[in-house]
Design a protein around this motif. Structure first.
Motif, short mmCIF file in Angstrom:
data_model
loop_
_atom_site.label_atom_id
_atom_site.label_comp_id
_atom_site.label_asym_id
_atom_site.label_seq_id
_atom_site.Cartn_x
_atom_site.Cartn_y
_atom_site.Cartn_z
N UNK A 1 21.11 44.69 124.38
CA UNK A 1 21.08 44.33 125.80
C UNK A 1 20.30 43.05 126.04
N UNK A 2 19.44 42.69 125.08
CA UNK A 2 18.64 41.46 125.18
C UNK A 2 19.33 40.28 124.49
N UNK A 3 20.54 40.52 123.98
CA UNK A 3 21.28 39.44 123.33
C UNK A 3 20.95 39.26 121.87
N UNK A 4 20.27 40.20 121.27
CA UNK A 4 19.86 40.10 119.86
C UNK A 4 20.84 40.83 118.95
N UNK B 1 13.32 38.38 121.76
CA UNK B 1 14.31 37.83 122.68
C UNK B 1 13.76 36.62 123.43
N UNK B 2 12.51 36.73 123.86
CA UNK B 2 11.88 35.64 124.61
C UNK B 2 11.82 34.37 123.78
N UNK C 1 18.72 54.10 119.84
CA UNK C 1 18.31 53.75 121.20
C UNK C 1 17.71 52.34 121.24
N UNK C 2 16.88 52.03 120.24
CA UNK C 2 16.27 50.70 120.17
C UNK C 2 17.31 49.63 119.88
N UNK C 3 18.31 49.97 119.07
CA UNK C 3 19.38 49.01 118.77
C UNK C 3 20.12 48.62 120.05
N UNK C 4 20.44 49.63 120.87
CA UNK C 4 21.13 49.35 122.13
C UNK C 4 20.25 48.48 123.04
#
Length: 607
Positions: free
Chosen positions: A83-86, A31-32, A76-79
């Motif tokens: 949330x990070x816009x990915x 994301x960064x 869980x990781x997908x959500x």
């Protein structure tokens, strides 16, 4: 989150080592770096391998078992990634695993078919029913086989084909990147590249020659003990890859190849003009023999000589002076009535010591801004001709440089740079205090484009302390708003402060007064794909001094008024702040640029 047409997929794969915490760190890194998506792999470890008698199979199965994450944990990781816009995708190797995935969670943005299953028509047909993007790697298939499969999969509504070499790692010479161009001849399909390359630069090349999607494994440690670690990119490599992929549009640029400000400056510094060999009176006809070719190029060059149809001077020229187009034209003047109006509007012009007397005599303005070079700062103690500045309202712009190889920076972690920068401020303020002007509160403008602290907020906190210190001495120390890309030392420099929206928020937080340069504001907003007028609205209340000029794009400073994106000049002119017309090279050509700008501003103000 990608900022151009190249979509980058961070393949997390099995590099999370079965740890949700590690997986989240890899998501954060993606994301960064403004990646488009992340991707997981899934295998049902109880059903996937029938046998593990072969040495290679044993290694793979052991690694898969160690790195297994359940579909619930992947959800869980997908959500978290969403949330990070990915975007989030998942790959699988058989139909049963795929059916198990969609039974648990259908909300993936795309499904990935690995190279080994690229010809698995049954699997791909089943996946197509989900009506999601299907990304397929083509490793282990030659061009003929790839084309046959593309033809077979024409029924797919959303698909992408990634050129790939199934070697781990893929050495130089095994990539066959020319296949990207071959596949792009098929109209209507998306072509990309999946990288297992030893050299992280290869996916950058792929993106630049036409790959619309680029995929590469990422890891926290290339020297880790995982099977994929050595052929993955760590955070440092990913940062380099994404910087260049996200810069694609800027690198490709404009096919018309406009000349940027840095080039103009370099052509001026490195080029040549015609300089008079002797004094020549106006109305005299001149020839090329009356001039000699010398640097810098601040007037007519020898190749521009023929463009002057009449070689009769309308202005005298002294020996050693540069020949300009104004020597052959009628002088542009600014009437007394316009100058009176401009004074009411608090219009100012930039001046230098070498042209100070000529500009003050030519333009009867109340306001001027003295721009200093670092060498001129050293000469201030001995400067005697201060009477010229009497009865004027003077602001001073500090040099951008301390010397020929160091930028001004009063917050530098280098003690000498910091000390010399503070000394420069004090030398200039001492000079000002010895000059009798009509200025009540002295304005001192400077450019600081470097953040010497670990956090921006720390920079602005210390800046506030410095501003308050000088405020007690009736000195308004105003840092200038900057473009994201500034031109220093003959090249482009990415500014770290006073150039993006985070800076706007911190200026508001600490209530820091600034010099707002409108051209720089337009360019910095363009760099962030933002509306410059919105930024203007957020900054104008903290802008105690204005630099006004037009600009366009990210580095289009210096366009004439009316040719750029500045379309609210009439409103700006109504503001009470002093407005310095930062006319690009307005001091050249017998100050024609200044005259034309003053006339333009007066015309706009009368509307």
């Amino acid at each position: 989150m990608t900022t151009n047409n190249i979509k980058f997929i961070s393949e997390i794969g099995i590099n999370h080592k079965g740890s949700i915490d590690v997986a989240k760190k890899l998501i954060d890194i993606s994301a960064k770096n403004k990646c488009w998506a992340i991707k997981f792999q899934y295998r049902n470890i109880e059903k996937f391998y029938k046998s593990s008698n072969e040495i290679g199979d044993e290694m793979i199965l052991d690694e898969i078992k160690r790195s297994y994450l359940s579909l619930t944990k992947l959800k869980t990781l997908k959500k978290y990634a969403h949330s990070k816009g990915l975007k989030v995708g998942i790959s699988f190797f058989n139909r049963k695993d795929f059916e198990e995935i969609i039974k648990t969670d259908r909300d993936y943005d795309f499904f990935k078919i690995p190279s080994a299953e690229f010809s698995n028509f049954d699997l791909i047909k089943a996946v197509s029913k989900e009506n999601k993007l299907i990304v397929m790697s083509t490793g282990g298939h030659n061009l003929k086989q790839i084309k046959n499969n593309i033809n077979k999969y024409k029924f797919l509504k959303k698909s992408a084909y990634l050129v790939c070499t199934s070697n781990y790692p893929a050495e130089i010479g095994s990539q066959n990147l020319s296949v990207i161009g071959e596949l792009k001849k098929n109209k209507g399909i998306v072509v990309g590249y999946s990288s297992h390359d030893k050299n992280y630069e290869i996916p950058i090349i792929a993106g630049y020659i036409g790959a619309e999607i680029v995929e590469r494994h990422i890891t926290l440690n290339k020297q880790g003990d995982g099977l994929d670690d050595s052929t993955s990119s760590d955070p440092d490599e990913l940062n380099k890859i994404m910087y260049l992929l996200n810069s694609y549009q800027n690198v490709m640029g404009d096919s018309k190849k406009p000349i940027n400000q840095g080039e103009i400056l370099n052509m001026q510094n490195l080029g040549t003009s015609l300089y008079a060999k002797k004094d020549i009176e106006k109305n005299q006809k001149v020839s090329l023999q009356d001039f000699e070719v010398k640097a810098p190029r601040i007037g007519l060059s020898i190749n521009e000589w023929d463009s002057q149809t009449k070689k009769i001077l309308t202005l005298p020229i002294s020996q050693g002076s540069v020949l300009t187009s104004s020597h052959f034209k009628k002088e542009v003047k600014v009437s007394e009535n316009k100058l009176k109006l401009l004074n009411e509007l608090k219009i100012s012009l930039p001046i230098r010591f070498h042209d100070l007397e000529m500009i003050l005599n030519k333009f009867q303005l109340d306001n001027f801004e003295l721009h200093l070079s670092y060498k001129e700062v050293d000469m201030l103690k001995n400067y005697k001709n201060t009477k010229l500045l009497e009865n004027k309202k003077i602001t001073i712009h500090l040099p951008d440089y301390l010397n020929k190889h160091t930028l001004f920076n009063p917050f530098s972690d280098n003690k000498k740079i910091k000390s010399d920068s503070i000394k420069m401020i004090e030398t200039v303020t001492d000079f000002y205090q010895n000059v009798s002007t009509k200025t009540n509160n002295f304005i001192l403008v400077s450019s600081i484009g470097v953040n010497s602290y670990s956090e921006k907020e720390e920079f602005y906190l210390n800046l506030k302390k410095l501003i308050d210190k000088y405020k007690k001495q009736n000195i308004n120390y105003l840092p200038q708003w900057l473009p994201k890309k500034a031109w220093y030392f003959g090249g482009s420099f990415d500014t770290e402060v006073f150039s993006d929206y985070e800076d706007i928020e911190l200026i508001n937080l600490y209530k820091i007064n600034i010099c707002l340069d409108i051209a720089h504001l337009i360019m910095s907003a363009n760099s962030s794909k933002a509306d410059w007028k919105e930024w203007y609205g957020n900054l104008i209340n903290f802008s105690k001094h204005l630099h006004v000029s037009d600009s366009i794009g990210e580095d289009g400073e210096g366009v004439e008024f009316g040719e750029g994106q500045l379309d609210n000049l009439e409103d700006i002119l109504k503001l009470d702040q002093t407005k310095v017309l930062e006319v690009w090279q307005g001091h050249l050509n017998n100050f024609t640029g200044f005259s034309e700008a003053l006339n333009y501003v007066a015309k706009i103000a009368k509307k």
